[in-house]
Enzyme design. Structure first.
Site, PDB file in Angstrom:
ATOM      1  N   ILE A  48      39.007 146.043  61.937  1.00  0.00           N
ATOM      2  CA  ILE A  48      40.466 145.938  61.859  1.00  0.00           C
ATOM      3  C   ILE A  48      41.027 145.718  63.263  1.00  0.00           C
ATOM      4  CG2 ILE A  48      40.619 147.318  59.758  1.00  0.00           C
ATOM      5  CD1 ILE A  48      41.581 149.663  61.428  1.00  0.00           C
ATOM      6  N   THR A  71      39.291 142.961  67.141  1.00  0.00           N
ATOM      7  CA  THR A  71      39.037 144.059  66.197  1.00  0.00           C
ATOM      8  C   THR A  71      38.233 145.189  66.821  1.00  0.00           C
ATOM      9  OG1 THR A  71      37.002 143.049  65.358  1.00  0.00           O
ATOM     10  CG2 THR A  71      39.059 142.443  64.252  1.00  0.00           C
ATOM     11  N   ASP A  72      38.268 146.323  66.120  1.00  0.00           N
ATOM     12  CA  ASP A  72      37.449 147.466  66.520  1.00  0.00           C
ATOM     13  C   ASP A  72      36.163 147.483  65.690  1.00  0.00           C
ATOM     14  OD1 ASP A  72      38.134 148.462  64.005  1.00  0.00           O
ATOM     15  OD2 ASP A  72      39.536 149.952  64.778  1.00  0.00           O
ATOM     16  N   ALA A  73      35.417 148.555  65.774  1.00  0.00           N
ATOM     17  CA  ALA A  73      34.125 148.641  65.075  1.00  0.00           C
ATOM     18  C   ALA A  73      34.270 148.603  63.555  1.00  0.00           C
ATOM     19  CB  ALA A  73      33.396 149.919  65.491  1.00  0.00           C
TER      20      ALA A  73
END
Length: 142
Positions: A30, A25-27
């Site tokens: 997601i 995931t990203d920050a």
């Protein structure tokens, strides 16, 4: 959705399960866009193995598969801890080019989150196009 390019699908129902981990995931929590491609690559690798073509053995024999073209659609985000299912149909568009259609879904849901149409070619170590191994993606594996 993108239009399928082959008439006959040798393997219309391959399914690969994947869990979304923090590293995927990203920050915002997601799935980072490139990680969908990793899920699709795993599905393609599994499909080739079902036909008896393990990638390491193929490399040793001088037959390599490379992505020639991809069409991608990001429809909805997958999130941390989601259980995903990569549904893949596989076939051939010619003696040199297999095609893989990947749909990534949350397990138990019908609507896809992501779609990829991957056109792949077979090449030798010098980068010259090779015919696909006989029987590969011509019919369902035994």
């Amino acid at each position: 959705m993108a239009q399928r390019r082959t008439q006959a699908w040798a393997l219309p129902d391959h399914r690969l399960l994947a869990t979304v981990y923090l590293e995927d995931t990203d920050a915002l929590g997601i799935v980072y866009h490139t990680n969908y491609l990793k899920y699709c690559e795993r599905a393609r690798t599994d499909i080739l193995a079902r036909y008896g073509y393990k990638l390491g053995q193929m490399v040793d024999s001088g037959c390599l598969f490379v992505v020639f073209e991809m069409q991608l659609r990001f429809l909805q985000p997958a999130r941390l801890h989601d259980e995903l299912e990569v549904r893949t149909a596989a076939g051939r568009t010619s003696d040199y080019r297999p095609v893989f259609e990947h749909y990534v879904h949350r397990v138990g849901e019908d609507e896809p989150l992501f779609f990829a149409d991957a056109q792949v070619v077979s090449i030798d170590r010098a980068g010259e196009i090779l015919e696909l191994p006989e029987g590969l993606l011509e019919s369902a594996p035994v």
